[in-house]
Write a protein that holds these residues in place. Structure first.
Motif, PDB file in Angstrom:
ATOM      1  N   VAL A 184       0.927  -1.143  -0.133  1.00 15.24           N
ATOM      2  CA  VAL A 184       0.147  -0.049  -0.019  1.00 15.24           C
ATOM      3  C   VAL A 184       0.760   1.250  -0.018  1.00 15.24           C
ATOM      4  CG1 VAL A 184      -1.721   1.341   1.375  1.00 15.24           C
ATOM      5  CG2 VAL A 184      -1.913  -1.405   1.151  1.00 15.24           C
ATOM      6  N   LEU A 185       1.886   1.252   0.820  1.00 13.98           N
ATOM      7  CA  LEU A 185       2.709   2.484   0.971  1.00 13.98           C
ATOM      8  C   LEU A 185       3.479   2.579  -0.311  1.00 13.98           C
ATOM      9  CD1 LEU A 185       4.172   2.051   4.588  1.00 13.98           C
ATOM     10  CD2 LEU A 185       2.730   3.616   3.592  1.00 13.98           C
ATOM     11  N   GLU A 186       4.051   1.351  -1.152  1.00 10.20           N
ATOM     12  CA  GLU A 186       4.506   1.755  -2.209  1.00 10.20           C
ATOM     13  C   GLU A 186       3.757   2.159  -3.426  1.00 10.20           C
ATOM     14  OE1 GLU A 186       7.072  -1.282  -5.693  1.00 10.20           O
ATOM     15  OE2 GLU A 186       6.218  -2.105  -3.584  1.00 10.20           O
ATOM     16  N   ARG A 187       2.394   1.943  -3.475  1.00 11.14           N
ATOM     17  CA  ARG A 187       1.453   2.491  -4.381  1.00 11.14           C
ATOM     18  C   ARG A 187       1.141   3.755  -4.279  1.00 11.14           C
ATOM     19  NH1 ARG A 187      -2.481  -0.181  -7.510  1.00 11.14           N
ATOM     20  NH2 ARG A 187      -1.052  -1.843  -7.410  1.00 11.14           N
ATOM     21  N   LEU A 188       1.158   4.140  -2.766  1.00  9.55           N
ATOM     22  CA  LEU A 188       0.913   5.589  -2.454  1.00  9.55           C
ATOM     23  C   LEU A 188       2.133   6.510  -2.887  1.00  9.55           C
ATOM     24  CD1 LEU A 188      -0.826   5.084   0.991  1.00  9.55           C
ATOM     25  CD2 LEU A 188      -1.839   5.848  -0.984  1.00  9.55           C
ATOM     26  N   VAL A 189       3.148   5.930  -2.673  1.00  7.26           N
ATOM     27  CA  VAL A 189       4.435   6.658  -3.098  1.00  7.26           C
ATOM     28  C   VAL A 189       4.552   6.849  -4.605  1.00  7.26           C
ATOM     29  CG1 VAL A 189       6.977   6.797  -3.268  1.00  7.26           C
ATOM     30  CG2 VAL A 189       5.835   6.016  -1.062  1.00  7.26           C
ATOM     31  N   GLY A 192       0.136   7.992  -5.716  1.00  5.27           N
ATOM     32  CA  GLY A 192      -0.487   8.694  -4.597  1.00  5.27           C
ATOM     33  C   GLY A 192      -1.945   8.199  -4.159  1.00  5.27           C
ATOM     34  N   ARG A 193      -2.309   6.885  -4.571  1.00  8.65           N
ATOM     35  CA  ARG A 193      -3.603   6.354  -4.326  1.00  8.65           C
ATOM     36  C   ARG A 193      -3.305   4.851  -4.382  1.00  8.65           C
ATOM     37  NH1 ARG A 193      -3.932   7.896  -9.593  1.00  8.65           N
ATOM     38  NH2 ARG A 193      -5.131   9.857  -9.012  1.00  8.65           N
ATOM     39  N   TYR A 194      -4.320   4.364  -3.475  1.00  8.21           N
ATOM     40  CA  TYR A 194      -4.172   2.859  -3.475  1.00  8.21           C
ATOM     41  C   TYR A 194      -5.944   2.357  -3.213  1.00  8.21           C
ATOM     42  CZ  TYR A 194      -4.324  -2.014  -1.993  1.00  8.21           C
ATOM     43  OH  TYR A 194      -4.468  -3.490  -1.837  1.00  8.21           O
ATOM     44  N   ILE A 205     -12.335   0.143  -0.031  1.00  5.77           N
ATOM     45  CA  ILE A 205     -11.542   0.850   0.678  1.00  5.77           C
ATOM     46  C   ILE A 205     -10.253   1.769  -0.315  1.00  5.77           C
ATOM     47  CG2 ILE A 205      -9.975   1.122   2.748  1.00  5.77           C
ATOM     48  CD1 ILE A 205     -11.318  -1.170   3.636  1.00  5.77           C
ATOM     49  N   ALA A 206     -10.152   2.987   0.177  1.00  5.21           N
ATOM     50  CA  ALA A 206      -9.058   3.685  -0.552  1.00  5.21           C
ATOM     51  C   ALA A 206      -8.379   4.507   0.243  1.00  5.21           C
ATOM     52  CB  ALA A 206      -9.623   4.513  -1.778  1.00  5.21           C
ATOM     53  N   TYR A 207      -6.919   4.593  -0.023  1.00  7.33           N
ATOM     54  CA  TYR A 207      -5.906   5.205   0.684  1.00  7.33           C
ATOM     55  C   TYR A 207      -5.231   6.405  -0.335  1.00  7.33           C
ATOM     56  CZ  TYR A 207      -5.784   1.798   4.308  1.00  7.33           C
ATOM     57  OH  TYR A 207      -6.389   0.980   5.309  1.00  7.33           O
ATOM     58  N   TYR A 208      -5.391   7.715  -0.022  1.00  3.13           N
ATOM     59  CA  TYR A 208      -4.873   8.711  -0.651  1.00  3.13           C
ATOM     60  C   TYR A 208      -3.884   9.609   0.161  1.00  3.13           C
ATOM     61  CZ  TYR A 208      -8.979   7.862  -3.233  1.00  3.13           C
ATOM     62  OH  TYR A 208     -10.055   7.282  -4.102  1.00  3.13           O
ATOM     63  N   ARG A 209      -2.946   9.909  -0.703  1.00  3.92           N
ATOM     64  CA  ARG A 209      -1.527  10.618  -0.322  1.00  3.92           C
ATOM     65  C   ARG A 209      -1.930  12.315  -0.712  1.00  3.92           C
ATOM     66  NH1 ARG A 209       3.442  12.362  -1.865  1.00  3.92           N
ATOM     67  NH2 ARG A 209       3.248  10.721  -3.634  1.00  3.92           N
ATOM     68  N   LEU A 210      -2.068  12.999   0.208  1.00  4.73           N
ATOM     69  CA  LEU A 210      -2.329  14.689  -0.339  1.00  4.73           C
ATOM     70  C   LEU A 210      -1.184  15.212  -0.840  1.00  4.73           C
ATOM     71  CD1 LEU A 210      -5.251  15.740   2.334  1.00  4.73           C
ATOM     72  CD2 LEU A 210      -5.452  14.635   0.011  1.00  4.73           C
ATOM     73  N   ASN A 211      -1.276  16.296  -1.122  1.00  4.21           N
ATOM     74  CA  ASN A 211       0.132  17.035  -1.544  1.00  4.21           C
ATOM     75  C   ASN A 211       1.218  17.385  -0.301  1.00  4.21           C
ATOM     76  OD1 ASN A 211      -0.883  16.872  -4.080  1.00  4.21           O
ATOM     77  ND2 ASN A 211      -1.823  19.230  -4.029  1.00  4.21           N
ATOM     78  N   ASP A 212       0.537  17.524   0.518  1.00  3.90           N
ATOM     79  CA  ASP A 212       1.326  17.858   1.891  1.00  3.90           C
ATOM     80  C   ASP A 212       1.825  16.632   2.429  1.00  3.90           C
ATOM     81  OD1 ASP A 212      -1.027  16.977   2.771  1.00  3.90           O
ATOM     82  OD2 ASP A 212      -1.518  18.585   3.840  1.00  3.90           O
ATOM     83  N   GLY A 213       1.456  15.413   1.976  1.00  5.58           N
ATOM     84  CA  GLY A 213       2.147  14.142   2.636  1.00  5.58           C
ATOM     85  C   GLY A 213       0.873  13.459   3.474  1.00  5.58           C
ATOM     86  N   VAL A 214       0.027  14.126   3.796  1.00  5.31           N
ATOM     87  CA  VAL A 214      -1.130  13.473   4.771  1.00  5.31           C
ATOM     88  C   VAL A 214      -1.688  12.377   3.950  1.00  5.31           C
ATOM     89  CG1 VAL A 214      -3.004  13.888   6.283  1.00  5.31           C
ATOM     90  CG2 VAL A 214      -1.069  15.439   6.099  1.00  5.31           C
ATOM     91  N   ILE A 215      -1.862  11.182   4.530  1.00  2.00           N
ATOM     92  CA  ILE A 215      -2.739  10.077   4.079  1.00  2.00           C
ATOM     93  C   ILE A 215      -3.827  10.048   4.639  1.00  2.00           C
ATOM     94  CG2 ILE A 215      -2.727   7.548   4.039  1.00  2.00           C
ATOM     95  CD1 ILE A 215       0.532   7.545   3.727  1.00  2.00           C
TER      96      ILE A 215
END
Length: 516
Positions: A184-189, A192-194, A205-215
């Motif tokens: 999940v972390l690798e896909r977010l890096v 920016g989304r999983y 369920i979805a994980y999103y990394r914003l521009n400021d790095g907040v997940i």
């Protein structure tokens, strides 16, 4: 019993089959409507939001959505879509249109600022595609710090507002308790989304990394499930009600027929002896109705016979009793031995007549009331006929009484009968013939494997054909022949018919070759 069982069992089985098929059809039909409604409701938040944007915002979000792998999304004039009149009308009312295609779904919504344009997207799956679109819109709003509320409102307020709009649970991923998997972390890096599309038992369920790095973690609404407990309970109650109605109809039919038997029984108890049951089907209740009707007919006949016997016996007893009384009075005035002897002889004759009458009445009563006690034996029927002919010949020597036996009688002369009663039946037949014959009585016997037939003929004047059945009626009077000269009380042939009835046979009259 088997027929009634098959009827009840078959009725219940047919009811269960019909209720099952109907419930299955209704369940599938309702689920089809539910699924269509679910797709429209699921697509509504995202497309309502998209349709409310201006052209610049809409173009920007569409370009970003194209990078998520969502199907073909575009804004086109309404005229370029091949829409039906109903679909066009629904779009004009601001509804989200979900059209099922051969491969996937086409979702469309009329723009609020450009009413002649429609935003549409093709999705292989409504649930997965709409959640991906909603997730991208949520990320854009959180990145921009705008959720439709003043920009100064903090991000927590934005999360709450977006959760309400898109019916999703939005939360930050932070703290040691929410360590994400390496994939999940690798896909977010990288992207920016999983996105996990979910399944029948789990929400997307979805994980999103914003521009400021907040997940952020977004848990979407539950997918459509064909299993609806409220629907299952409703259909189960409907099935139970259907089975209950079928059982009620079956039982009410049986109860209605039993009540008809009860009603007829009550009428008979009130004295309406001619009341009968309408039998209908020949099942267990039908057979009960037949047995009841037979019983009612037997009771009615017994009562009628009893009434006639009481009337006839009172008439038959009156004459000999009157003669006995007269004879007793005459004895008191007798002056000679000869007169006294004559009166005593007459009284003795009258007493003998009473004795014979009582014997006839008792015999007929025993045969008429239910089944008499019969002791069947292997008896020579030919010998009985010969014995009766011999006895009657000695009583009426002036007459010619002879028995004639068909060929083969000796082979089948043995039969299981009640000797005493068969002797009485043949004796009554021959005796009755001797009373009305001119000079000759013939007894014809024909026996085979299945039947014993005895025909008694005489050369008397005979009985009119319309009176043939009357002679079997107890105490029947066809003329004035029932006198002291001819003898008889009108019970002889009635006794014959009842004796043969209890032996499984029958007695009837026919034309004689001798002219009687």
């Amino acid at each position: 019993m088997n027929r009634l069982f098959l009827r009840v069992f078959g009725g219940l089985l047919l009811t269960l089959l019909v209720v099952g098929l109907f419930s299955s059809f209704l369940y599938n039909a309702i689920n089809l409507v539910r699924s269509e409604h679910y797709r429209a409701v699921a697509a509504m938040p995202a497309f309502d939001w998209l349709a409310s944007q201006n052209s610049a915002s809409l173009t920007s979000i569409i370009s970003r959505l194209s990078t998520t792998g969502v199907g073909d999304i575009s804004v086109k004039p309404k005229s370029e879509f091949n829409l039906t009149a109903i679909e066009s009308e629904r779009l004009s009312y601001g509804q989200v249109l979900v059209i099922e295609l051969d491969h996937g779904y086409r979702i469309a919504k009329q723009l609020e600022l450009l009413p002649d344009h429609v935003i549409s997207v093709w999705l292989p799956s409504v649930y997965t595609g709409i959640n991906q679109i909603s997730g991208q819109i949520i990320v854009d709003q959180l990145n921009a710090g705008r959720t439709g509320v003043p920009p100064k409102v903090d991000r927590d307020a934005g999360e709450a507002e977006l959760s309400r709009i898109f019916n999703a649970s939005i939360s930050r991923v932070e703290g040691p308790d929410e360590v994400l998997h390496e994939d999940v972390l690798e896909r977010l890096v990288k992207t920016g989304r999983y996105f996990y599309p979910g399944n029948d038992n789990a929400s997307a369920i979805a994980y999103y990394r914003l521009n400021d790095g907040v997940i952020y973690r977004v848990t979407f609404a539950e997918p459509f499930s064909t299993v609806s407990w409220s629907l299952i309970i409703a259909l189960s109650l409907m099935a139970i009600a259907g089975v209950a109605v079928a059982v009620y109809l079956l039982i009410s039919s049986i109860d209605r027929r039993l009540r008809s038997i009860e009603t007829v029984a009550s009428r008979i108890a009130r004295g309406e002896l001619d009341a009968r049951i309408s039998v209908g089907r020949q099942d267990a209740i039908g057979r009960l109705g037949n047995a009841f009707n037979s019983m009612a007919e037997h009771i009615q006949r017994l009562v009628a016979v009893q009434r006639e016997m009481i009337h006839a016996v009172s008439h038959e007893l009156r004459t000999p009793v009157a003669r006995i009384r007269f004879g007793v009075q005459m004895i008191e005035d007798c002056t000679s031995e000869k007169s006294l002897h004559k009166q005593l002889t007459g009284i003795d004759s009258d007493i003998q007549e009473l004795d014979e009458l009582i014997d006839e009445i008792l015999t007929y009563a025993r045969l008429e009331q239910g089944g008499p006690i019969l002791t069947f034996q292997d008896v020579d029927v030919k010998a009985i006929v010969e014995q009766v002919v011999s006895e009657q010949g000695s009583i009426k020597p002036e007459m010619t009484i002879e028995a004639q036996f068909a060929e083969g009688v000796d082979q089948w002369k043995q039969s299981d009968v009640e000797y005493r009663y068969i002797h009485r039946a043949v004796q009554n037949l021959v005796g009755n013939a001797t009373r009305y014959a001119s000079s000759t009585v013939k007894v014809h016997c024909a026996f085979d494997k299945d039947t014993c037939r005895i025909d008694v003929e005489d050369d008397g004047k005979g009985i009119p054909e319309e009176d043939w059945e009357k002679v079997f009626t107890p105490f029947a009077r066809l003329d004035d022949s029932r006198t002291r000269s001819s003898g008889g009380y009108g019970l002889g042939l009635s006794i014959v018919r009842r004796i043969l009835y209890w032996h499984g046979g029958q007695a009837f009259l026919g034309r004689s070759a001798m002219g009687g």
